[in-house]
Scaffold this active site. Sequence first.
Site, short mmCIF file in Angstrom:
data_model
loop_
_atom_site.label_atom_id
_atom_site.label_comp_id
_atom_site.label_asym_id
_atom_site.label_seq_id
_atom_site.Cartn_x
_atom_site.Cartn_y
_atom_site.Cartn_z
N ASN A 132 66.27 33.52 39.69
CA ASN A 132 65.83 34.36 38.57
C ASN A 132 65.27 33.53 37.42
OD1 ASN A 132 66.74 36.37 40.18
ND2 ASN A 132 68.58 36.84 38.97
N THR A 177 23.24 53.96 16.30
CA THR A 177 24.54 54.64 16.24
C THR A 177 24.34 55.89 17.06
OG1 THR A 177 23.99 55.93 14.27
CG2 THR A 177 25.00 53.79 13.88
N HIS A 178 25.38 56.30 17.78
CA HIS A 178 25.29 57.44 18.71
C HIS A 178 24.19 57.21 19.76
CE1 HIS A 178 27.56 59.71 15.57
NE2 HIS A 178 26.78 59.01 14.76
N SER A 299 17.46 46.06 46.12
CA SER A 299 17.94 47.22 46.86
C SER A 299 17.51 47.07 48.31
CB SER A 299 17.34 48.48 46.26
OG SER A 299 17.30 49.51 47.24
N LYS A 305 13.27 47.46 43.18
CA LYS A 305 14.48 47.42 42.36
C LYS A 305 14.98 46.02 42.05
CE LYS A 305 17.15 50.35 41.42
NZ LYS A 305 18.01 51.28 42.15
N GLU A 312 27.31 45.22 36.00
CA GLU A 312 27.99 46.45 36.42
C GLU A 312 29.38 46.15 36.96
OE1 GLU A 312 25.18 49.43 38.53
OE2 GLU A 312 24.21 47.48 38.68
N1 ARG Z 1 60.61 36.77 44.70
C1 ARG Z 1 61.38 37.12 43.56
C2 ARG Z 1 60.49 37.68 42.46
O1 ARG Z 1 59.34 37.43 42.51
C3 ARG Z 1 62.10 35.92 43.03
C4 ARG Z 1 63.39 36.21 42.36
C5 ARG Z 1 64.38 36.75 43.33
N2 ARG Z 1 65.66 36.89 42.79
C6 ARG Z 1 66.55 37.66 43.36
N3 ARG Z 1 67.72 37.73 42.81
N4 ARG Z 1 66.30 38.35 44.42
O2 ARG Z 1 60.91 38.35 41.57
#
Ligand code: ARG
Length: 481
Positions: A132, A177-178, A299, A305, A312
């Site tokens: 994490n 404008t517009h 085109s 064209k 775009e």
């Molecule tokens: N692949 C996970 C993500 O992108 C990584 C973190 C995973 N952590 C866990 N506790 N499963 O968020």
Amino acid sequence: MKENEGNFMKGRRKSHSSAARFVKKLWGGRFTKTAEEWVDEFGASIPFDQELVEEDIEGSLAHVTMLGECGILPEGDVEQIKGGLIRLLEKAKQGELKFSIAYEDIHLNIEKMLIDDIGPVGGKLHTGRSRNDQVATDMHLYLRKRVEEILGLIRGMQRALVAQAEKHVETIMPGYTHLQRAQPISFAHHLLAYFWMLERDYERFSESQKRINRSPLGAGALAGTTFPIDRHRTAELLGFADIYENSLDAVSDRDFIIEFLSNSSMLMMHLSRLAEELILWSSQEFQFIELDDAFATGSSIMPQKKNPDMAELIRGKTGRVYGHLMALLTVMKGLPLAYNKDMQEDKEGMFDTVKTVIGSLKIFTGMIETMNVRTDVMERATKQDFSNATELADYLAAKGVPFREAHEIVGKLVLHCIEQGVFLADLPLDVYKEASPLFEEDIYDALHPRTAVNRRNSAGGTGFAEVRAALAKAKQLLSTP
Ligand code: ARG
């Protein structure tokens, strides 16, 4: 990367009994059953988060260095782990790593490769860390680098705008404008309007670096760790200016990505407006510019064209960037603290936005540098309309007529012209005199679009002197690092 995607696709077509199904997971201790491969595929992020491979290894190198310095791992282990990581980083840079769905994401893939290379000691890398804080760290490192690149590209496009503007201070065109002709302006003034929009985009991206440049590493899964780690040291090793104060916040907010997507949306909105103008201007109806062949297409059926496809596409791609912003805001809105797997959805939109913004800026810079400006057509257009009517109203107002009355008098003259099928400069002086005795011969000079443009020297106006001053300011900004 292509190759790896290829492997992934191959895996998808195989039956569920492939080898990956029985691979032991790095977190498999408490499990008695392995998931089916198609379930693994649904949960995996490796098909896209392999984009983070270098950042992931850099983060690990800093982490293990700190573990050694804090006496958490013996130096011998640290050296082995570092050696393995450096080898993996080199391979990653050569595109030689083969990732596997069975190991879910970039973090577990790298850890598995490390263990395969140096043996069980590789398993010590994850001491005092969680995926994490690891994934959050990777994304901060990734965005910091990409935002730096985007800042450079914004400067490049600003330079292209300034270079064109320098050639066209005295090129006059109808201002709208517009989308109705309003008052004539300098073409350089029009281009510089975008310079200043991009300047604010530059500021926004640049200020966001302050929030991106913070280290979540060491926040652990959510609560910190029992090991005597030094978060400031890993932050320093990774070049972060500071650390996140709160471990829960560090692992579970994605506001830095949302801010990036928001800044990108704003930038794309600006690019999209200019794209729209280039598209209009290069049409048969306007013919103000001609795009270089390198940025236009033909085109397959209509030989005459020349389509402004790149402009775009930029206008179109703006939609997907807005979509990524809305998607992540929505992913995040109901999540309890701290990490939730929903947050894995933060990546694809971020990667796609980086790619889209970088591509759009590069294309746009080229289009502006190479476009051919039809100064004659622009100027001719300013003489075939009533965009000089304000000059007459200002003329009377400067002689003491309340502006509202002057407006009414000139409005009647315009109506008269329309009935007669002529323009204001075609009316004889006695018609003017009849409308107001204050009109003198010098109105014909005031009616010249060139005079009209040049007289607007209020701050930020389109007068030639003011535009030259703005150009000097713009160039000064570009030359300060
Ligand atoms: N692949 C996970 C993500 O992108 C990584 C973190 C995973 N952590 C866990 N506790 N499963 O968020």
